[in-house]
Design a protein around this motif. Structure first.
Motif, PDB file in Angstrom:
ATOM      1  N   TYR A 149      76.215 143.856   9.781  1.00  0.00           N
ATOM      2  CA  TYR A 149      76.068 142.819   8.568  1.00  0.00           C
ATOM      3  C   TYR A 149      74.746 142.608   8.480  1.00  0.00           C
ATOM      4  CZ  TYR A 149      80.991 141.943   8.365  1.00  0.00           C
ATOM      5  OH  TYR A 149      82.379 141.919   7.831  1.00  0.00           O
ATOM      6  N   HIS A 193      82.663 142.757  22.789  1.00  0.00           N
ATOM      7  CA  HIS A 193      83.618 142.270  21.567  1.00  0.00           C
ATOM      8  C   HIS A 193      84.913 141.918  22.257  1.00  0.00           C
ATOM      9  CE1 HIS A 193      86.261 143.112  18.098  1.00  0.00           C
ATOM     10  NE2 HIS A 193      85.616 142.238  17.606  1.00  0.00           N
ATOM     11  N   ARG A 215      86.854 138.401  21.915  1.00  0.00           N
ATOM     12  CA  ARG A 215      87.887 138.578  20.962  1.00  0.00           C
ATOM     13  C   ARG A 215      89.159 137.860  21.948  1.00  0.00           C
ATOM     14  NH1 ARG A 215      89.784 140.663  15.962  1.00  0.00           N
ATOM     15  NH2 ARG A 215      91.761 141.081  16.149  1.00  0.00           N
ATOM     16  N   GLU A 237      88.833 134.339  21.821  1.00  0.00           N
ATOM     17  CA  GLU A 237      89.157 133.755  20.521  1.00  0.00           C
ATOM     18  C   GLU A 237      90.536 133.829  20.152  1.00  0.00           C
ATOM     19  OE1 GLU A 237      84.755 134.390  18.591  1.00  0.00           O
ATOM     20  OE2 GLU A 237      86.436 134.124  17.365  1.00  0.00           O
ATOM     21  N   ALA A 257      84.952 130.907   9.980  1.00  0.00           N
ATOM     22  CA  ALA A 257      85.836 132.012   9.638  1.00  0.00           C
ATOM     23  C   ALA A 257      87.044 131.195   8.931  1.00  0.00           C
ATOM     24  CB  ALA A 257      86.081 133.129  10.681  1.00  0.00           C
ATOM     25  N   GLY A 258      87.461 130.148   9.664  1.00  0.00           N
ATOM     26  CA  GLY A 258      88.879 129.495   9.326  1.00  0.00           C
ATOM     27  C   GLY A 258      88.401 128.568   8.027  1.00  0.00           C
ATOM     28  N   THR A 311      87.341 130.711   4.369  1.00  0.00           N
ATOM     29  CA  THR A 311      88.342 131.773   3.652  1.00  0.00           C
ATOM     30  C   THR A 311      89.732 130.947   3.369  1.00  0.00           C
ATOM     31  OG1 THR A 311      89.091 131.826   6.187  1.00  0.00           O
ATOM     32  CG2 THR A 311      87.815 133.778   5.223  1.00  0.00           C
ATOM     33  N   VAL A 322      83.801 144.968   4.019  1.00  0.00           N
ATOM     34  CA  VAL A 322      83.019 144.638   5.173  1.00  0.00           C
ATOM     35  C   VAL A 322      82.024 145.326   5.435  1.00  0.00           C
ATOM     36  CG1 VAL A 322      85.375 143.684   6.128  1.00  0.00           C
ATOM     37  CG2 VAL A 322      84.922 146.048   6.534  1.00  0.00           C
ATOM     38  N   ARG A 358      80.009 147.853   7.598  1.00  0.00           N
ATOM     39  CA  ARG A 358      79.788 148.846   8.707  1.00  0.00           C
ATOM     40  C   ARG A 358      78.832 149.733   8.674  1.00  0.00           C
ATOM     41  NH1 ARG A 358      83.242 145.670   9.835  1.00  0.00           N
ATOM     42  NH2 ARG A 358      85.455 145.813  10.631  1.00  0.00           N
ATOM     43  N   PRO A 366      94.006 142.647   3.266  1.00  0.00           N
ATOM     44  CA  PRO A 366      93.081 141.483   2.865  1.00  0.00           C
ATOM     45  C   PRO A 366      92.215 141.115   4.135  1.00  0.00           C
ATOM     46  CG  PRO A 366      95.426 140.815   2.598  1.00  0.00           C
ATOM     47  CD  PRO A 366      95.446 142.265   2.874  1.00  0.00           C
ATOM     48  N   PHE A 367      92.856 141.542   5.481  1.00  0.00           N
ATOM     49  CA  PHE A 367      92.365 140.775   6.596  1.00  0.00           C
ATOM     50  C   PHE A 367      91.766 141.952   7.479  1.00  0.00           C
ATOM     51  CE2 PHE A 367      96.178 137.897   5.512  1.00  0.00           C
ATOM     52  CZ  PHE A 367      95.488 136.871   5.656  1.00  0.00           C
ATOM     53  N   ARG A 398      89.263 144.794  14.753  1.00  0.00           N
ATOM     54  CA  ARG A 398      88.537 143.749  13.975  1.00  0.00           C
ATOM     55  C   ARG A 398      89.374 142.954  12.962  1.00  0.00           C
ATOM     56  NH1 ARG A 398      83.103 142.542  15.238  1.00  0.00           N
ATOM     57  NH2 ARG A 398      82.010 144.430  16.417  1.00  0.00           N
ATOM     58  N   CYS A 430      91.501 140.611  11.400  1.00  0.00           N
ATOM     59  CA  CYS A 430      91.441 139.086  11.418  1.00  0.00           C
ATOM     60  C   CYS A 430      92.428 138.500  12.412  1.00  0.00           C
ATOM     61  CB  CYS A 430      91.574 138.450   9.885  1.00  0.00           C
ATOM     62  SG  CYS A 430      91.563 136.763  10.028  1.00  0.00           S
ATOM     63  N   PRO A 431      91.759 137.640  13.506  1.00  0.00           N
ATOM     64  CA  PRO A 431      93.035 137.283  14.215  1.00  0.00           C
ATOM     65  C   PRO A 431      93.734 135.541  13.878  1.00  0.00           C
ATOM     66  CG  PRO A 431      90.641 136.567  15.128  1.00  0.00           C
ATOM     67  CD  PRO A 431      90.528 137.458  13.829  1.00  0.00           C
ATOM     68  N   ALA A 482      84.079 136.585   5.784  1.00  0.00           N
ATOM     69  CA  ALA A 482      85.472 136.300   6.558  1.00  0.00           C
ATOM     70  C   ALA A 482      85.407 134.830   7.055  1.00  0.00           C
ATOM     71  CB  ALA A 482      85.434 137.272   7.759  1.00  0.00           C
TER      72      ALA A 482
HETATM   73  C1  HEM Z   1      93.097 132.799   5.087  1.00  0.00           C
HETATM   74  C2  HEM Z   1      92.320 133.753   4.815  1.00  0.00           C
HETATM   75  C3  HEM Z   1      91.450 134.754   5.367  1.00  0.00           C
HETATM   76  C4  HEM Z   1      90.971 135.942   5.284  1.00  0.00           C
HETATM   77  C5  HEM Z   1      91.326 136.597   3.920  1.00  0.00           C
HETATM   78  C6  HEM Z   1      90.264 136.593   6.194  1.00  0.00           C
HETATM   79  C7  HEM Z   1      89.785 137.813   6.292  1.00  0.00           C
HETATM   80  C8  HEM Z   1      89.103 138.400   7.485  1.00  0.00           C
HETATM   81  C9  HEM Z   1      88.708 139.756   7.381  1.00  0.00           C
HETATM   82  C10 HEM Z   1      88.773 140.835   6.299  1.00  0.00           C
HETATM   83  C11 HEM Z   1      88.173 140.027   8.670  1.00  0.00           C
HETATM   84  C12 HEM Z   1      87.479 141.428   9.168  1.00  0.00           C
HETATM   85  C13 HEM Z   1      85.971 141.475   9.116  1.00  0.00           C
HETATM   86  C14 HEM Z   1      85.354 142.685   9.796  1.00  0.00           C
HETATM   87  O1  HEM Z   1      86.250 143.622   9.681  1.00  0.00           O
HETATM   88  O2  HEM Z   1      84.119 142.549   9.722  1.00  0.00           O
HETATM   89  C15 HEM Z   1      88.066 138.882   9.263  1.00  0.00           C
HETATM   90  C16 HEM Z   1      87.739 138.572  10.502  1.00  0.00           C
HETATM   91  C17 HEM Z   1      87.694 137.417  11.234  1.00  0.00           C
HETATM   92  N1  HEM Z   1      88.595 136.321  10.900  1.00  0.00           N
HETATM   93 FE1  HEM Z   1      89.570 136.158   9.349  1.00  0.00          FE
HETATM   94  N2  HEM Z   1      90.346 135.727   7.439  1.00  0.00           N
HETATM   95  C18 HEM Z   1      90.894 134.639   7.143  1.00  0.00           C
HETATM   96  C19 HEM Z   1      91.251 133.489   7.854  1.00  0.00           C
HETATM   97  C20 HEM Z   1      90.618 133.363   9.150  1.00  0.00           C
HETATM   98  C21 HEM Z   1      91.250 132.156   9.853  1.00  0.00           C
HETATM   99  C22 HEM Z   1      91.777 130.917   9.638  1.00  0.00           C
HETATM  100  C23 HEM Z   1      90.569 132.005  11.202  1.00  0.00           C
HETATM  101  C24 HEM Z   1      90.175 131.384  12.401  1.00  0.00           C
HETATM  102  C25 HEM Z   1      90.809 130.194  12.636  1.00  0.00           C
HETATM  103  C26 HEM Z   1      89.658 133.487  11.016  1.00  0.00           C
HETATM  104  C27 HEM Z   1      88.861 134.120  12.131  1.00  0.00           C
HETATM  105  C28 HEM Z   1      88.604 135.278  12.007  1.00  0.00           C
HETATM  106  C29 HEM Z   1      87.321 135.893  13.048  1.00  0.00           C
HETATM  107  C30 HEM Z   1      87.203 135.205  14.239  1.00  0.00           C
HETATM  108  C31 HEM Z   1      87.038 137.398  12.598  1.00  0.00           C
HETATM  109  C32 HEM Z   1      86.144 138.534  13.388  1.00  0.00           C
HETATM  110  C33 HEM Z   1      87.127 139.114  13.898  1.00  0.00           C
HETATM  111  C34 HEM Z   1      86.377 140.410  14.829  1.00  0.00           C
HETATM  112  O3  HEM Z   1      85.225 140.590  14.238  1.00  0.00           O
HETATM  113  O4  HEM Z   1      86.984 140.831  15.907  1.00  0.00           O
HETATM  114  N3  HEM Z   1      89.971 134.349   9.818  1.00  0.00           N
HETATM  115  N4  HEM Z   1      88.910 137.915   8.511  1.00  0.00           N
END
Ligand code: HEM
Length: 400
Positions: free
Chosen positions: A69, A91, A95, A98, A223-224, A227, A294, A296, A351-352, A357, A359-360, A400
């Motif tokens: 990033y 990580h 993770r 989390e 993150a929460g 998004t 994202v 990388r 989308p996640f 990585r 999205c959790p 994210a």
């Molecule tokens: C609702 C819509 C959401 C979208 C579209 C979304 C999308 C994403 C995406 C694309 C990533 C991957 C980033 C990467 O690969 O570099 C990500 C990672 C992450 N998201 Fe979400 N997210 C959402 C909601 C949430 C919520 C509600 C939480 C927590 C309460 C959350 C916590 C995280 C965390 C902690 C990561 C980092 C994971 C890692 O690097 O291992 N996200 N998210």
């Protein structure tokens, strides 16, 4: 390759409608194909709009690619943030904690009731207002968070009045509040481990430092927050464009409410019945492209499908390009929740993100959005008053 140093950054970061890939990508893809070289802010960069290459990049995290990033995001999130950490073992460790926290919260007996209560109290707070400007409401939770997020779209110049410097300060303030809360909990030994996920998981965890614990909380809040609030705004936006989807959705929620007593909160059984709601949320994520790409970096020379990515180059898998690819989705810029009755659709929508990585918080985000829609549709009528488009502000999407 554009201007000195900034390269093609201006073109790449120009805001555009969320349900299009924007002029920059459109022009480059038609000239060079779905995978091409660019130069963005001092780094040679591979931009990929190709589904297979994107999936490959995400799956090979830690082996061929790693998270990379840009400086403002790293400075603001901090080096201990899950999104920033590149050491594979660290990580994994962060993770695990989390994901454990999110799962623990989701399995507590009053979890659904709490979300239900939050939705009801949000609607209550709107009572008496003739007009609610939705996108503003969704974002007005915490001033520090707004300042924090603004830093993501900023140039990293550390002068007191710049959004970047303010965001770094806001992060410090939020961190110190969280640290205080952690300390208070540490001292309240009597309640530790009695069903509260924070006490059961975070406070008992000896393998990580207090700074890492604060970073975990910050990760989950940040993150929460951005998004989920973005998803709620996009849902309202896309539903306002599609009266048929809105009516079908309303019918689903009226049917659920009819089988409940007055004021009875939603439960898992109700959630399982929200099939069309899930399709609307999935379609909103496809068209809204909250996270457009994202960041990388290749850690080794990589060869894939005839493409060569040199070690050390930045790599940007563009998630939205796949969501809007006409060979994968019929009329891709049309908001059409019914396309999700075809199981093939989900294979071409990410989308996640993906890989280690992924999205959790994906399930939690969708659940919160479903409950929110329930109360919104049963209590409010919406009307489109400006013909704005859902605009994509690139860097925020990457948060994210
Ligand atoms: C609702 C819509 C959401 C979208 C579209 C979304 C999308 C994403 C995406 C694309 C990533 C991957 C980033 C990467 O690969 O570099 C990500 C990672 C992450 N998201 Fe979400 N997210 C959402 C909601 C949430 C919520 C509600 C939480 C927590 C309460 C959350 C916590 C995280 C965390 C902690 C990561 C980092 C994971 C890692 O690097 O291992 N996200 N998210």
């Amino acid at each position: 390759m554009g201007f000195p140093f900034v390269g093609e950054a201006f073109g790449f970061f120009t805001p555009h409608k969320s349900f299009s890939i924007g002029n920059f990508l459109q022009q480059r893809c038609s000239r060079y194909g779905k995978v091409f070289k660019s130069y963005i802010f001092g780094s040679p960069t591979i931009i990929s709009c190709d589904l297979e290459l994107n999936k490959f990049i995400l799956q090979k995290e830690g082996k061929l690619f790693q998270s990379s990033y840009p400086k403002p995001i790293r400075d603001i999130l901090g080096n201990h943030s899950l999104m920033i950490v590149t050491d594979v073992e660290r990580h994994k460790k962060l993770r695990r904690i989390e994901v454990g926290l999110i799962n623990k919260f989701s399995s507590t007996s009053n979890f659904l009731c709490e979300i239900d209560k939050l939705c009801v109290s949000l609607m209550e707070s709107w009572r008496g207002n003739q007009l609610i400007l939705f996108s503003k409401q969704a974002k007005q939770l915490l001033q520090d968070f707004l300042t924090f997020m603004e830093g993501f779209v900023s140039i990293p110049i550390n002068l007191p009045w710049t959004p970047y410097a303010k965001a770094v300060k806001a992060r410090r303030r939020i961190s110190s509040t969280l640290k205080q809360i952690l300390n208070e909990r540490k001292n309240r030994k009597d309640v530790q481990g009695k069903g509260d996920p924070f006490d059961e998981i975070l406070m008992k965890e000896d393998l990580i430092s207090d700074v890492e614990k604060v970073s975990i909380l910050l990760d989950l809040l940040l993150a929460g927050y951005e998004t989920t609030s973005g998803l709620l705004s996009l849902l309202v936006y896309f539903l306002a464009q599609s009266p048929q989807a809105l009516q079908t959705l309303k019918d689903e929620h009226l049917a659920i409410r009819r089988n409940k007593k007055e004021g009875e909160p939603l439960n898992w059984e109700d959630y399982k019945q929200m099939e069309f709601t899930t399709m609307v949320i999935n379609e909103t994520l496809r068209c809204g492209n909250l996270v457009k790409f994202v960041h990388r970096e290749a850690i080794k020379d990589v060869k894939f499908k005839g493409y060569h990515i040199p070690a050390g180059w930045k790599v940007l898998p563009i998630l939205s390009a796949v969501h809007l690819e006409p060979s994968l989705h019929e009329n891709p810029s049309e908001f059409n929740p019914w396309r999700w009755t075809d199981p093939a659709t989900s294979k071409n929508v990410v989308p996640f993100g993906g890989g280690s990585r992924l999205c959790p918080g994906s399930e939690l985000g969708k659940l919160e959005a479903s409950f929110f829609l329930h109360y919104l549709l049963l209590n409010y009528r919406s009307r489109k008053i400006v013909s704005a488009a859902a605009i994509h502000r690139q860097e925020v999407s990457a948060s994210a």
